[in-house]
Design a protein around this motif. Structure first.
Motif, mmCIF file in Angstrom:
data_model
loop_
_atom_site.group_PDB
_atom_site.id
_atom_site.type_symbol
_atom_site.label_atom_id
_atom_site.label_comp_id
_atom_site.label_asym_id
_atom_site.label_seq_id
_atom_site.Cartn_x
_atom_site.Cartn_y
_atom_site.Cartn_z
ATOM 1 N N GLU A 1 22.971 -28.966 69.408
ATOM 2 C CA GLU A 1 23.764 -29.402 68.257
ATOM 3 C C GLU A 1 24.550 -28.225 67.683
ATOM 4 O O GLU A 1 23.991 -27.158 67.443
ATOM 5 C CB GLU A 1 22.833 -29.964 67.179
ATOM 6 N N GLY B 1 24.470 -20.807 60.491
ATOM 7 C CA GLY B 1 23.876 -22.080 60.093
ATOM 8 C C GLY B 1 22.852 -21.876 59.001
ATOM 9 O O GLY B 1 22.566 -20.753 58.588
ATOM 10 N N THR C 1 19.269 -21.557 57.341
ATOM 11 C CA THR C 1 18.004 -20.998 57.837
ATOM 12 C C THR C 1 16.929 -22.067 57.991
ATOM 13 O O THR C 1 16.087 -21.954 58.874
ATOM 14 C CB THR C 1 17.491 -19.875 56.921
ATOM 15 N N ASP C 2 16.938 -23.108 57.181
ATOM 16 C CA ASP C 2 15.901 -24.133 57.307
ATOM 17 C C ASP C 2 16.009 -24.896 58.627
ATOM 18 O O ASP C 2 15.052 -25.466 59.104
ATOM 19 C CB ASP C 2 15.909 -25.094 56.112
ATOM 20 N N ARG C 3 17.170 -24.887 59.262
ATOM 21 C CA ARG C 3 17.352 -25.583 60.539
ATOM 22 C C ARG C 3 16.967 -24.716 61.726
ATOM 23 O O ARG C 3 16.818 -25.216 62.831
ATOM 24 C CB ARG C 3 18.802 -26.040 60.671
ATOM 25 N N THR C 4 16.820 -23.405 61.526
ATOM 26 C CA THR C 4 16.523 -22.499 62.640
ATOM 27 C C THR C 4 15.045 -22.145 62.747
ATOM 28 O O THR C 4 14.622 -21.607 63.757
ATOM 29 C CB THR C 4 17.343 -21.199 62.514
ATOM 30 N N GLN C 5 14.272 -22.435 61.727
ATOM 31 C CA GLN C 5 12.849 -22.095 61.733
ATOM 32 C C GLN C 5 12.102 -22.900 62.792
ATOM 33 O O GLN C 5 12.338 -24.086 62.958
ATOM 34 C CB GLN C 5 12.224 -22.358 60.369
ATOM 35 N N LEU D 1 25.991 -26.023 64.973
ATOM 36 C CA LEU D 1 25.634 -25.771 63.578
ATOM 37 C C LEU D 1 26.827 -25.285 62.777
ATOM 38 O O LEU D 1 27.005 -25.640 61.619
ATOM 39 C CB LEU D 1 24.524 -24.718 63.487
ATOM 40 N N GLN E 1 21.356 -19.097 54.339
ATOM 41 C CA GLN E 1 22.243 -19.130 55.491
ATOM 42 C C GLN E 1 21.869 -17.997 56.439
ATOM 43 O O GLN E 1 21.468 -16.917 55.999
ATOM 44 C CB GLN E 1 23.711 -18.949 55.070
#
Length: 116
Positions: free
Chosen positions: A76, A96, A98-102, A78, A44
């Motif tokens: 979107e 959010g 971390t895998d969605r922010t990379q 988060l 997260q």
């Protein structure tokens, strides 16, 4: 008021680029927000923030002491939360996963009056 902060996530043994965080504080006249760089914990993105009251939120158009924030990435939402801001306070915000922010260049953090 919009404030941009460039951030980097530090993971054990490696540095990972994180998106720029743009703070959109609709209550800047009433509440200042000081933030530390987000850190990755348990997959997260966590942000520590100190909220300091400059004047009553009513002066910024709020009908109560309830305020809201949400993080947004590529349009979107988060994560989001509402809370009472009756005085200076410290909050830990989960922005959010971390895998969605990379690999993305910009994340927005919005702070405003909570809708009643």
């Amino acid at each position: 008021m919009i404030k941009t902060v460039t951030l980097a996530l530090l993971l054990p043994g490696m540095a990972m680029a994180a998106p720029q965080l743009r703070l959109h504080n609709a209550l800047a006249k009433c509440v200042s927000i000081e933030m530390t760089p987000p850190q990755s914990r348990h997959q997260q993105l966590i942000l520590e923030a100190d909220f300091r009251i400059k004047q009553a939120t009513a002066a910024c158009g709020c009908t109560s002491m309830r305020v809201a924030w949400h993080s947004e990435l590529a349009g979107e939402t988060l994560s989001q939360e509402r809370f009472s801001l009756s005085g200076n306070t410290h909050k830990r915000l989960v922005l959010g996963a971390t895998d969605r922010t990379q690999g993305l260049s910009e994340m927005n953090l919005h702070f405003s009056c909570a809708a009643e």
